[in-house]
Design a protein around this motif. Structure first.
Motif, PDB file in Angstrom:
ATOM      1  N   TRP A  18       0.830  -1.193   0.000  1.00  0.00           N
ATOM      2  CA  TRP A  18       0.000   0.000   0.000  1.00  0.00           C
ATOM      3  C   TRP A  18       0.864   1.241   0.000  1.00  0.00           C
ATOM      4  O   TRP A  18       2.032   1.209   0.358  1.00  0.00           O
ATOM      5  N   SER A  19       0.278   2.319  -0.428  1.00  0.00           N
ATOM      6  CA  SER A  19       0.946   3.615  -0.388  1.00  0.00           C
ATOM      7  C   SER A  19      -0.129   4.682  -0.195  1.00  0.00           C
ATOM      8  O   SER A  19      -1.314   4.440  -0.429  1.00  0.00           O
ATOM      9  N   THR A  20       0.277   5.838   0.235  1.00  0.00           N
ATOM     10  CA  THR A  20      -0.672   6.927   0.455  1.00  0.00           C
ATOM     11  C   THR A  20      -0.191   8.185  -0.245  1.00  0.00           C
ATOM     12  O   THR A  20       1.010   8.361  -0.479  1.00  0.00           O
ATOM     13  N   LYS A  21      -1.132   9.027  -0.586  1.00  0.00           N
ATOM     14  CA  LYS A  21      -0.816  10.317  -1.197  1.00  0.00           C
ATOM     15  C   LYS A  21      -1.956  11.276  -0.853  1.00  0.00           C
ATOM     16  O   LYS A  21      -3.122  10.944  -1.045  1.00  0.00           O
ATOM     17  N   ARG A  22      -1.630  12.421  -0.322  1.00  0.00           N
ATOM     18  CA  ARG A  22      -2.648  13.426  -0.027  1.00  0.00           C
ATOM     19  C   ARG A  22      -3.060  14.121  -1.308  1.00  0.00           C
ATOM     20  O   ARG A  22      -2.225  14.467  -2.132  1.00  0.00           O
ATOM     21  N   LYS A  23      -4.385  14.289  -1.459  1.00  0.00           N
ATOM     22  CA  LYS A  23      -4.923  14.978  -2.622  1.00  0.00           C
ATOM     23  C   LYS A  23      -5.940  16.001  -2.154  1.00  0.00           C
ATOM     24  O   LYS A  23      -6.593  15.808  -1.125  1.00  0.00           O
ATOM     25  N   SER A  24      -6.091  17.028  -2.936  1.00  0.00           N
ATOM     26  CA  SER A  24      -7.173  17.963  -2.675  1.00  0.00           C
ATOM     27  C   SER A  24      -8.479  17.268  -3.049  1.00  0.00           C
ATOM     28  O   SER A  24      -8.488  16.256  -3.749  1.00  0.00           O
ATOM     29  N   TRP A  25      -9.598  17.818  -2.607  1.00  0.00           N
ATOM     30  CA  TRP A  25     -10.885  17.208  -2.951  1.00  0.00           C
ATOM     31  C   TRP A  25     -11.091  17.196  -4.459  1.00  0.00           C
ATOM     32  O   TRP A  25     -11.657  16.258  -4.996  1.00  0.00           O
ATOM     33  N   LEU A  26     -10.577  18.209  -5.157  1.00  0.00           N
ATOM     34  CA  LEU A  26     -10.752  18.272  -6.608  1.00  0.00           C
ATOM     35  C   LEU A  26      -9.920  17.203  -7.307  1.00  0.00           C
ATOM     36  O   LEU A  26     -10.406  16.533  -8.213  1.00  0.00           O
ATOM     37  N   GLU A  27      -8.678  17.029  -6.869  1.00  0.00           N
ATOM     38  CA  GLU A  27      -7.846  15.968  -7.453  1.00  0.00           C
ATOM     39  C   GLU A  27      -8.508  14.599  -7.291  1.00  0.00           C
ATOM     40  O   GLU A  27      -8.534  13.797  -8.218  1.00  0.00           O
ATOM     41  N   PHE A  28      -9.049  14.337  -6.105  1.00  0.00           N
ATOM     42  CA  PHE A  28      -9.717  13.064  -5.868  1.00  0.00           C
ATOM     43  C   PHE A  28     -10.970  12.933  -6.726  1.00  0.00           C
ATOM     44  O   PHE A  28     -11.222  11.883  -7.310  1.00  0.00           O
ATOM     45  N   ALA A  29     -11.752  14.006  -6.817  1.00  0.00           N
ATOM     46  CA  ALA A  29     -12.991  13.965  -7.605  1.00  0.00           C
ATOM     47  C   ALA A  29     -12.700  13.685  -9.074  1.00  0.00           C
ATOM     48  O   ALA A  29     -13.470  12.993  -9.744  1.00  0.00           O
ATOM     49  N   LEU A  30     -11.580  14.192  -9.577  1.00  0.00           N
ATOM     50  CA  LEU A  30     -11.235  13.994 -10.982  1.00  0.00           C
ATOM     51  C   LEU A  30     -10.598  12.634 -11.250  1.00  0.00           C
ATOM     52  O   LEU A  30     -10.639  12.140 -12.378  1.00  0.00           O
ATOM     53  N   ASP A  31     -10.014  12.020 -10.232  1.00  0.00           N
ATOM     54  CA  ASP A  31      -9.357  10.713 -10.406  1.00  0.00           C
ATOM     55  C   ASP A  31      -9.504   9.890  -9.125  1.00  0.00           C
ATOM     56  O   ASP A  31      -8.551   9.719  -8.379  1.00  0.00           O
ATOM     57  N   PRO A  32     -10.712   9.370  -8.840  1.00  0.00           N
ATOM     58  CA  PRO A  32     -10.942   8.676  -7.570  1.00  0.00           C
ATOM     59  C   PRO A  32     -10.257   7.317  -7.447  1.00  0.00           C
ATOM     60  O   PRO A  32     -10.057   6.825  -6.350  1.00  0.00           O
ATOM     61  N   ALA A  33      -9.907   6.699  -8.548  1.00  0.00           N
ATOM     62  CA  ALA A  33      -9.288   5.376  -8.509  1.00  0.00           C
ATOM     63  C   ALA A  33      -8.077   5.338  -9.437  1.00  0.00           C
ATOM     64  O   ALA A  33      -8.114   4.718 -10.492  1.00  0.00           O
ATOM     65  N   PRO A  34      -6.988   6.009  -9.050  1.00  0.00           N
ATOM     66  CA  PRO A  34      -5.800   6.005  -9.908  1.00  0.00           C
ATOM     67  C   PRO A  34      -5.270   4.582 -10.110  1.00  0.00           C
ATOM     68  O   PRO A  34      -5.354   3.751  -9.220  1.00  0.00           O
ATOM     69  N   GLY A  35      -4.777   4.330 -11.283  1.00  0.00           N
ATOM     70  CA  GLY A  35      -4.270   2.998 -11.596  1.00  0.00           C
ATOM     71  C   GLY A  35      -5.323   2.110 -12.228  1.00  0.00           C
ATOM     72  O   GLY A  35      -5.012   1.047 -12.725  1.00  0.00           O
ATOM     73  N   LEU A  36      -6.569   2.542 -12.212  1.00  0.00           N
ATOM     74  CA  LEU A  36      -7.625   1.762 -12.836  1.00  0.00           C
ATOM     75  C   LEU A  36      -8.050   2.376 -14.159  1.00  0.00           C
ATOM     76  O   LEU A  36      -9.102   2.045 -14.685  1.00  0.00           O
ATOM     77  N   ALA A  37      -7.235   3.263 -14.688  1.00  0.00           N
ATOM     78  CA  ALA A  37      -7.565   3.912 -15.952  1.00  0.00           C
ATOM     79  C   ALA A  37      -7.775   2.862 -17.028  1.00  0.00           C
ATOM     80  O   ALA A  37      -7.029   1.891 -17.136  1.00  0.00           O
TER      81      ALA A  37
END
Length: 50
Positions: A18-37
């Protein structure tokens, strides 16, 4: 979080990474599941906790 991941993975017999990365709410809203593109997210299964 580590305790939760260990509990989910208990008895599975597969390595857990596992790994973690802080995102703004907008970054998360635009890409909620990175790596599943490219994957049909309507049928994707993943688990998240905060």
């Amino acid at each position: 979080m580590r305790d939760r991941l260990d509990a989910v993975n208990d008895g599975v017999g597969a390595p857990c990474a596992w790994s973690t990365k802080r995102k703004s709410w907008l970054e998360f809203a635009l890409d909620p599941a990175p790596g599943l593109a490219g994957v049909d997210l309507e049928n994707a299964v993943f688990k998240s906790s905060n």
